[in-house]
Design a protein around this motif. Structure first.
Motif, PDB file in Angstrom:
ATOM      1  N   LEU A  62     -19.055   1.324  13.691  1.00 20.26           N
ATOM      2  CA  LEU A  62     -18.991   2.065  14.949  1.00 20.26           C
ATOM      3  C   LEU A  62     -17.766   1.658  15.760  1.00 20.26           C
ATOM      4  O   LEU A  62     -16.997   2.501  16.224  1.00 20.26           O
ATOM      5  N   VAL A  63     -17.580   0.347  15.910  1.00 19.16           N
ATOM      6  CA  VAL A  63     -16.491  -0.141  16.747  1.00 19.16           C
ATOM      7  C   VAL A  63     -15.124   0.220  16.146  1.00 19.16           C
ATOM      8  O   VAL A  63     -14.263   0.786  16.815  1.00 19.16           O
ATOM      9  N   TYR A  64     -14.947  -0.079  14.865  1.00 23.05           N
ATOM     10  CA  TYR A  64     -13.622   0.074  14.271  1.00 23.05           C
ATOM     11  C   TYR A  64     -13.239   1.529  14.015  1.00 23.05           C
ATOM     12  O   TYR A  64     -12.063   1.844  13.999  1.00 23.05           O
ATOM     13  N   SER A  65     -14.230   2.379  13.782  1.00 22.36           N
ATOM     14  CA  SER A  65     -13.862   3.777  13.588  1.00 22.36           C
ATOM     15  C   SER A  65     -13.269   4.329  14.887  1.00 22.36           C
ATOM     16  O   SER A  65     -12.343   5.128  14.876  1.00 22.36           O
ATOM     17  N   THR A  66     -13.789   3.829  16.020  1.00 22.62           N
ATOM     18  CA  THR A  66     -13.238   4.233  17.304  1.00 22.62           C
ATOM     19  C   THR A  66     -11.867   3.592  17.499  1.00 22.62           C
ATOM     20  O   THR A  66     -10.904   4.243  17.887  1.00 22.62           O
ATOM     21  N   LEU A  67     -11.794   2.289  17.216  1.00 19.64           N
ATOM     22  CA  LEU A  67     -10.574   1.509  17.409  1.00 19.64           C
ATOM     23  C   LEU A  67      -9.426   2.074  16.576  1.00 19.64           C
ATOM     24  O   LEU A  67      -8.308   2.225  17.034  1.00 19.64           O
ATOM     25  N   LEU A  76     -17.105   4.733   7.696  1.00 19.32           N
ATOM     26  CA  LEU A  76     -18.248   3.846   7.472  1.00 19.32           C
ATOM     27  C   LEU A  76     -18.598   3.665   5.997  1.00 19.32           C
ATOM     28  O   LEU A  76     -18.806   2.532   5.556  1.00 19.32           O
ATOM     29  N   PRO A  77     -18.626   4.723   5.166  1.00 18.98           N
ATOM     30  CA  PRO A  77     -18.862   4.492   3.734  1.00 18.98           C
ATOM     31  C   PRO A  77     -17.785   3.610   3.103  1.00 18.98           C
ATOM     32  O   PRO A  77     -18.082   2.724   2.299  1.00 18.98           O
ATOM     33  N   TYR A  78     -16.521   3.819   3.537  1.00 20.79           N
ATOM     34  CA  TYR A  78     -15.405   3.024   3.040  1.00 20.79           C
ATOM     35  C   TYR A  78     -15.621   1.544   3.360  1.00 20.79           C
ATOM     36  O   TYR A  78     -15.520   0.665   2.511  1.00 20.79           O
ATOM     37  N   LEU A  79     -15.955   1.292   4.615  1.00 23.44           N
ATOM     38  CA  LEU A  79     -16.186  -0.083   5.057  1.00 23.44           C
ATOM     39  C   LEU A  79     -17.378  -0.707   4.320  1.00 23.44           C
ATOM     40  O   LEU A  79     -17.328  -1.856   3.881  1.00 23.44           O
ATOM     41  N   ALA A  80     -18.453   0.082   4.176  1.00 23.19           N
ATOM     42  CA  ALA A  80     -19.673  -0.443   3.549  1.00 23.19           C
ATOM     43  C   ALA A  80     -19.372  -0.916   2.132  1.00 23.19           C
ATOM     44  O   ALA A  80     -19.727  -2.036   1.735  1.00 23.19           O
ATOM     45  N   VAL A  81     -18.687  -0.080   1.344  1.00 22.14           N
ATOM     46  CA  VAL A  81     -18.344  -0.447  -0.034  1.00 22.14           C
ATOM     47  C   VAL A  81     -17.491  -1.708  -0.058  1.00 22.14           C
ATOM     48  O   VAL A  81     -17.788  -2.674  -0.761  1.00 22.14           O
ATOM     49  N   ASN A  82     -16.427  -1.700   0.755  1.00 18.23           N
ATOM     50  CA  ASN A  82     -15.520  -2.850   0.758  1.00 18.23           C
ATOM     51  C   ASN A  82     -16.231  -4.134   1.157  1.00 18.23           C
ATOM     52  O   ASN A  82     -16.042  -5.178   0.554  1.00 18.23           O
ATOM     53  N   TYR A  83     -17.042  -4.027   2.199  1.00 16.31           N
ATOM     54  CA  TYR A  83     -17.649  -5.249   2.708  1.00 16.31           C
ATOM     55  C   TYR A  83     -18.695  -5.812   1.739  1.00 16.31           C
ATOM     56  O   TYR A  83     -18.818  -7.023   1.591  1.00 16.31           O
ATOM     57  N   GLN A 191     -11.004 -16.994   5.456  1.00 14.66           N
ATOM     58  CA  GLN A 191     -10.951 -16.313   6.745  1.00 14.66           C
ATOM     59  C   GLN A 191      -9.669 -15.487   6.871  1.00 14.66           C
ATOM     60  O   GLN A 191      -9.694 -14.337   7.299  1.00 14.66           O
ATOM     61  N   ILE A 192      -8.561 -16.104   6.461  1.00 15.27           N
ATOM     62  CA  ILE A 192      -7.283 -15.387   6.521  1.00 15.27           C
ATOM     63  C   ILE A 192      -7.305 -14.224   5.530  1.00 15.27           C
ATOM     64  O   ILE A 192      -6.885 -13.117   5.844  1.00 15.27           O
ATOM     65  N   ALA A 193      -7.838 -14.504   4.330  1.00 16.51           N
ATOM     66  CA  ALA A 193      -7.873 -13.476   3.286  1.00 16.51           C
ATOM     67  C   ALA A 193      -8.661 -12.250   3.750  1.00 16.51           C
ATOM     68  O   ALA A 193      -8.309 -11.115   3.431  1.00 16.51           O
ATOM     69  N   PHE A 194      -9.697 -12.494   4.545  1.00 18.26           N
ATOM     70  CA  PHE A 194     -10.507 -11.375   5.031  1.00 18.26           C
ATOM     71  C   PHE A 194      -9.648 -10.386   5.819  1.00 18.26           C
ATOM     72  O   PHE A 194      -9.810  -9.180   5.718  1.00 18.26           O
ATOM     73  N   PHE A 195      -8.690 -10.924   6.596  1.00 18.92           N
ATOM     74  CA  PHE A 195      -7.863 -10.034   7.401  1.00 18.92           C
ATOM     75  C   PHE A 195      -6.676  -9.467   6.627  1.00 18.92           C
ATOM     76  O   PHE A 195      -6.151  -8.425   6.966  1.00 18.92           O
ATOM     77  N   LEU A 196      -6.258 -10.179   5.581  1.00 19.86           N
ATOM     78  CA  LEU A 196      -5.110  -9.715   4.803  1.00 19.86           C
ATOM     79  C   LEU A 196      -5.526  -8.785   3.657  1.00 19.86           C
ATOM     80  O   LEU A 196      -4.696  -8.353   2.866  1.00 19.86           O
ATOM     81  N   THR A 197      -6.812  -8.540   3.537  1.00 14.52           N
ATOM     82  CA  THR A 197      -7.315  -7.720   2.442  1.00 14.52           C
ATOM     83  C   THR A 197      -7.844  -6.416   3.027  1.00 14.52           C
ATOM     84  O   THR A 197      -8.473  -6.443   4.080  1.00 14.52           O
ATOM     85  N   PRO A 198      -7.542  -5.296   2.392  1.00 11.96           N
ATOM     86  CA  PRO A 198      -7.966  -4.014   2.972  1.00 11.96           C
ATOM     87  C   PRO A 198      -9.486  -3.813   2.907  1.00 11.96           C
ATOM     88  O   PRO A 198      -9.997  -3.097   2.052  1.00 11.96           O
ATOM     89  N   ILE A 199     -10.181  -4.510   3.809  1.00 16.17           N
ATOM     90  CA  ILE A 199     -11.638  -4.362   3.878  1.00 16.17           C
ATOM     91  C   ILE A 199     -11.962  -3.440   5.054  1.00 16.17           C
ATOM     92  O   ILE A 199     -12.622  -2.419   4.896  1.00 16.17           O
ATOM     93  N   MET A 200     -11.421  -3.801   6.226  1.00 14.56           N
ATOM     94  CA  MET A 200     -11.703  -3.018   7.419  1.00 14.56           C
ATOM     95  C   MET A 200     -10.628  -1.961   7.652  1.00 14.56           C
ATOM     96  O   MET A 200     -10.879  -0.976   8.311  1.00 14.56           O
ATOM     97  N   TRP A 201      -9.432  -2.220   7.130  1.00  9.06           N
ATOM     98  CA  TRP A 201      -8.338  -1.248   7.333  1.00  9.06           C
ATOM     99  C   TRP A 201      -7.975  -0.593   6.007  1.00  9.06           C
ATOM    100  O   TRP A 201      -8.383  -1.047   4.943  1.00  9.06           O
ATOM    101  N   LEU A 216       0.040  -7.893  -4.274  1.00 10.31           N
ATOM    102  CA  LEU A 216       0.159  -9.233  -4.858  1.00 10.31           C
ATOM    103  C   LEU A 216      -0.935 -10.175  -4.364  1.00 10.31           C
ATOM    104  O   LEU A 216      -0.950 -11.348  -4.709  1.00 10.31           O
ATOM    105  N   ASN A 217      -1.832  -9.668  -3.570  1.00 14.61           N
ATOM    106  CA  ASN A 217      -2.907 -10.485  -3.022  1.00 14.61           C
ATOM    107  C   ASN A 217      -4.108 -10.440  -3.972  1.00 14.61           C
ATOM    108  O   ASN A 217      -4.738  -9.408  -4.132  1.00 14.61           O
ATOM    109  N   PRO A 218      -4.384 -11.567  -4.646  1.00 12.71           N
ATOM    110  CA  PRO A 218      -5.456 -11.534  -5.651  1.00 12.71           C
ATOM    111  C   PRO A 218      -6.814 -11.123  -5.083  1.00 12.71           C
ATOM    112  O   PRO A 218      -7.620 -10.508  -5.776  1.00 12.71           O
ATOM    113  N   PHE A 219      -7.045 -11.449  -3.815  1.00  9.87           N
ATOM    114  CA  PHE A 219      -8.316 -11.033  -3.205  1.00  9.87           C
ATOM    115  C   PHE A 219      -8.384  -9.508  -3.160  1.00  9.87           C
ATOM    116  O   PHE A 219      -9.397  -8.902  -3.493  1.00  9.87           O
ATOM    117  N   ALA A 220      -7.257  -8.895  -2.728  1.00  5.67           N
ATOM    118  CA  ALA A 220      -7.211  -7.440  -2.642  1.00  5.67           C
ATOM    119  C   ALA A 220      -7.337  -6.824  -4.032  1.00  5.67           C
ATOM    120  O   ALA A 220      -8.021  -5.811  -4.215  1.00  5.67           O
TER     121      ALA A 220
END
Lengths: 269, 259
Positions: A62-67, A76-83, A191-201, A216-220
């Motif tokens: 809800l918050v990020y779709s607005t943001l 929301l489906p995109y975020l749900a799968v990623n998360y 924690q850093i990887a969470f923000f550098l990986t396309p989960i929320m964006w 090149l980000n193995p997490f991604a």
């Protein structure tokens, strides 16, 4: 101390891995016990895993779709799968820091294969994943997302993720048992990887920096190899290629290290 | 066929203090140069150059004061500790009754714990399930079988742990003192079960401070001091060498049958 394993070290390491895999009934049972024990006296039991996942995805969605000024029906489906996939990756890596130290009771007095505890950890996280993934069809249904054939590609992606998880758990487990600062370092990296990986964006929001941050980000890479098909897109050949390369590297590093240090693990507990 | 061969087996524990275990410390030592070059890792020699050969039929008593290395040796014999130098070849299924409550979970029921422990000590899951009634009966836990173990009295806890741990017949049996559990009636039942286990085991290693039980179950004895074997011979002589008197008992040892 030389880090080069002798042929005897190799033999024992291979025997350890073989026995660890074949004792599937033991790691399966231990993993189930872990989950059951965690939610033993709660009414909803392990479905707390599902509920807290749903609460997080709903709230952040809800918050990020607005943001991000995104349509909630696609965001929301995109975020749900990623998360959901990220939670699996993160859970495996975080738990890996304690894979041996939390099994000290067993390791100190029985000749149990060390790899058995890696299997138990992966299994436990898979059970959690099975609880989390329930929300995906619900979210899809709610927002009218129709699954494509590409979704089937998530299966080989998942297999690759698990093949990579095995050496990761062993490697992080060994290092964390020897160097006790490692768990904290890993926590910060995650924690850093969470923000550098396309989960929320989304990757295209990143513009020109995307190939470096995502490619090149193995997490991604391991997130996308499973999550992209579920979002209805086949992962690129690049993603597959890097994933295979990372897996080869992981085994090339962990194999000899485990062969050499396997017997020392108990001494570090 | 059970056999144990230790050759020059040493167990040397590195004791990393808080600093020794940190990566920062390690990096600094490499980068910074001369500061306390490996002065941080103290090591404890728990076992030094142990040579030991055991084959089917051997009944070995371990003697030594606290801290002499008996427990460490038992853990090497169980295969949990691999020697830091030297070799240990162990053949046969090992059962170590060192910590009989190992891996039991107070939140789980007695029955669940039987399956859990059973699987860890080498049963298949159907086999463990099948044996729940028999094990529960031996442990005399009655209606508590399906209740979480945290509701058990300490006596019930131990009885159940004992019943599970002794439910399999190992080739190699390792014990740290004879287990005594429960009240008089259960103790005699338990004693009988231990005797059966000992009789059917190919190799017995018993660490004990009690000359009576050593004499009763063992034929050979080794005396340990500071992690080394200082005497290896007949159990009677080992007891004397350890500075104890050989008690007058008649041997009712179940003869070693071999596995």
């Amino acid at each position: 101390m030389s880090l080069k394993p002798s042929s005897r070290d190799w033999q024992r390491a291979i025997a350890d891995a073989r026995q660890g895999l074949s004792a599937w009934h033991v790691w399966n049972l231990l993993a189930m016990t872990d989950i059951r024990q965690r939610y033993k006296r709660s009414r909803v039991g392990p479905f707390w895993i599902t509920l807290s996942m749903a609460a997080f995805v709903g709230g952040i969605g809800l918050v990020y779709s607005t943001l991000f000024k995104q349509d909630i029906r696609t965001y929301l489906p995109y975020l749900a799968v990623n998360y959901v996939v990220w939670t699996l990756i993160q859970g495996i890596i975080m738990d890996a820091t304690g894979v041996f130290s939390s099994s000290g009771v067993y390791l100190r007095q029985e000749a149990m294969p060390k790899t058995l505890f890696a299997m138990r950890l992966i299994m436990r996280n898979l059970i959690m994943f099975a609880h989390n993934i329930i929300i995906i069809p619900l979210v899809f249904l709610l927002f009218g997302v129709w699954p494509d054939w590409e979704m089937l590609l998530a299966i080989p992606g998942m297999i690759m993720l698990l093949v990579a998880a095995y050496p990761v758990v062993m490697l992080i487990g060994m290092i964390s048992t020897r160097f006790r600062d490692t768990p904290v370092i890993i926590q910060n990296v995650l924690q850093i990887a969470f923000f550098l990986t396309p989960i929320m964006w989304k990757v295209d929001q990143l513009g020109a920096a995307a190939p470096f941050v995502v490619g090149l980000n193995p997490f991604a890479i391991f997130l996308r190899i499973v999550a992209e098909p579920m979002n209805g897109r086949a992962p690129s050949l690049w993603t597959w290629g890097v994933a295979i390369l990372v897996i080869v590297l992981l085994y090339a590093i962990t194999g000899p290290l485990f062969a050499r240090l396997r017997a020392r693990i108990v001494y570090w507990l | 066929m059970a056999s144990i061969i230790l050759e020059n087996a040493c167990v040397e524990f590195p004791i990393y203090n808080a600093r020794g275990r940190s990566i920062r410390r390690n990096l600094m030592a490499r980068v910074g140069g001369s500061v306390a070059a490996d002065g941080d890792v103290v090591s404890v020699n728990a076992l030094k150059n142990i040579n030991l050969r055991l084959t089917n039929g051997d009944r070995l008593g371990l003697l030594g004061h606290n801290g002499a290395g008996k427990s460490t040796l038992l853990r090497v014999l169980s295969g949990a500790y691999e020697p830091s130098s030297g070799t240990a070849e162990i053949e046969g299924a090992v059962s170590s009754l060192l910590d009989i409550t190992m891996g039991m979970d107070p939140e789980m029921s007695g029955a669940e714990n039987i399956v859990l422990r059973g699987a860890i000590i080498g049963m298949t899951i159907p086999e463990a399930r099948e044996r729940i009634p028999e094990i529960a009966e031996f442990a005399e836990i009655g209606d508590f079988l399906d209740l979480p173990m945290r509701t058990y009295s300490s006596g019930m806890n131990l009885r159940l742990a004992f019943a599970i741990s002794t439910a399999i017949r190992p080739d190699i049996l390792l014990m740290d003192e004879l287990i005594s559990v429960g009240d008089a009636a259960f103790a005699s039942k338990a004693r009988q079960r231990v005797q059966e286990l000992i009789a059917s085991a190919g190799i017995l290693v018993l660490a004990s401070h009690d000359p009576k039980s050593l004499l009763e179950y063992c034929t050979r004895g080794i005396v340990m001091e500071h992690g080394q074997i200082v005497f290896d011979g007949p159990i009677e002589e080992a007891i004397v060498r350890h500075g104890m008197e050989v008690p007058e008992i008649k041997k009712e040892v179940p003869a070693a049958t071999g596995a």
